[in-house]
Write an enzyme that holds these catalytic residues in place. Sequence first.
Site, mmCIF file in Angstrom:
data_model
loop_
_atom_site.group_PDB
_atom_site.id
_atom_site.type_symbol
_atom_site.label_atom_id
_atom_site.label_comp_id
_atom_site.label_asym_id
_atom_site.label_seq_id
_atom_site.Cartn_x
_atom_site.Cartn_y
_atom_site.Cartn_z
ATOM 1 C CE LYS A 1 1.658 -17.700 -23.199
ATOM 2 N NZ LYS A 1 0.502 -17.581 -24.110
HETATM 3 C C1 LIG Z 1 -1.385 -14.131 -28.253
HETATM 4 C C2 LIG Z 1 -1.101 -15.555 -28.542
HETATM 5 N N1 LIG Z 1 -0.822 -15.916 -29.808
HETATM 6 C C3 LIG Z 1 -0.571 -17.190 -30.123
HETATM 7 C C4 LIG Z 1 -0.582 -18.185 -29.163
HETATM 8 C C5 LIG Z 1 -0.292 -19.600 -29.550
HETATM 9 O O1 LIG Z 1 0.956 -19.993 -29.043
HETATM 10 P P1 LIG Z 1 1.275 -21.502 -28.699
HETATM 11 O O2 LIG Z 1 0.965 -22.310 -29.903
HETATM 12 O O3 LIG Z 1 2.716 -21.507 -28.375
HETATM 13 O O4 LIG Z 1 0.413 -21.884 -27.550
HETATM 14 C C6 LIG Z 1 -0.856 -17.852 -27.844
HETATM 15 C C7 LIG Z 1 -0.859 -18.876 -26.790
HETATM 16 O O5 LIG Z 1 0.111 -19.029 -26.098
HETATM 17 C C8 LIG Z 1 -1.105 -16.509 -27.514
HETATM 18 O O6 LIG Z 1 -1.376 -16.139 -26.256
#
Ligand SMILES: Cc1ncc(COP(=O)(O)O)c(C=O)c1O
Length: 306
Positions: A159
């Site tokens: 991220k």
């Molecule tokens: C691009 C993206 N995909 C998927 C997710 C979902 O991830 P998570 O369930 O860990 O929040 C997120 C959020 O963090 C994201 O930014």
Amino acid sequence: MGLDSRYIWMDGKLVDFQHANVHFLTSALHYGLGVFEGIRCYAAERGPAVFRLREHMERLVDSARVLGFRTLPFGVDELIEATKDTIRANGLSSCYIRPLIYHTADIPTLNLDKGEARVGIAVWQWDSYLGEEAREKGVRANISSFTRHHPNVSMTKAKVTGNYANSMLAKTESARLGFDEAIMLDPQGYVAECTGENLFIVRQGKIFTPHTAPILEGITRDALVTIAGDLGYPVEPAPISRDQLYIADEVFVCGTAAEVVSVTEIDFRQIGTGRMGPVTRRLQDEFHAAVRGKHQRSIDWLTYVN
Ligand SMILES: Cc1ncc(COP(=O)(O)O)c(C=O)c1O
């Protein structure tokens, strides 16, 4: 600022909200050299509880390694304690949690080995990302004209703040077109994910989701795969084409910010009955029970703040 938050944790100290600032020349601000997490704390039956806190902090540290930081000032255990301290200091029973590791140097630089990593953790009360109504009614989505990251251009497992310019392009375009969320295709043209959520489809009683290679490995995605397995629905990772979305019985998206939300229309085509389908509803109910301490999986997934 309108956020119900009094203190932000910065490099080991709780700082008054209005004094939690960084310098204009911080490299992270100029080049997107930062990594972050989005985490939720829920008002569970036994008090405030953070959903999968360790997994989120492990992913944060992994993101920092992927970006290339060689040393970090804090480890996973310290970040977990700092998160609990910050929630307690702010007196919140439920909140969104935003840890960020960012790069700073004397002058903005693209060389990560010049300068150092700094860490902050903010918490605030934040309702569902796609809106309260979306939980019941679902959302309308478009296929973005912007392609999701290529794994060797941007690091899809991390991220990284800079990666989110891509999400911002897609999200703003989608909102300006009158949709609630954008679905993004990977560089090969298969469905990848949304701007901040992973995606699943249900077809003829089976659940499919894109392979992890081009997407962020969502922690909510992982929880739903586990919950679905417990309920007797194995989830199959598979390449999914745009038109497979159109003819799915159900499409739903999930993420920490959005939680579990059904997609009822894509590119002006109704999905299934045009309402939240039974599989999505079951998973949404189970997920809500899990995050509030009312599920067999809650014991493993919740970290109580007090
Ligand atoms: C691009 C993206 N995909 C998927 C997710 C979902 O991830 P998570 O369930 O860990 O929040 C997120 C959020 O963090 C994201 O930014």
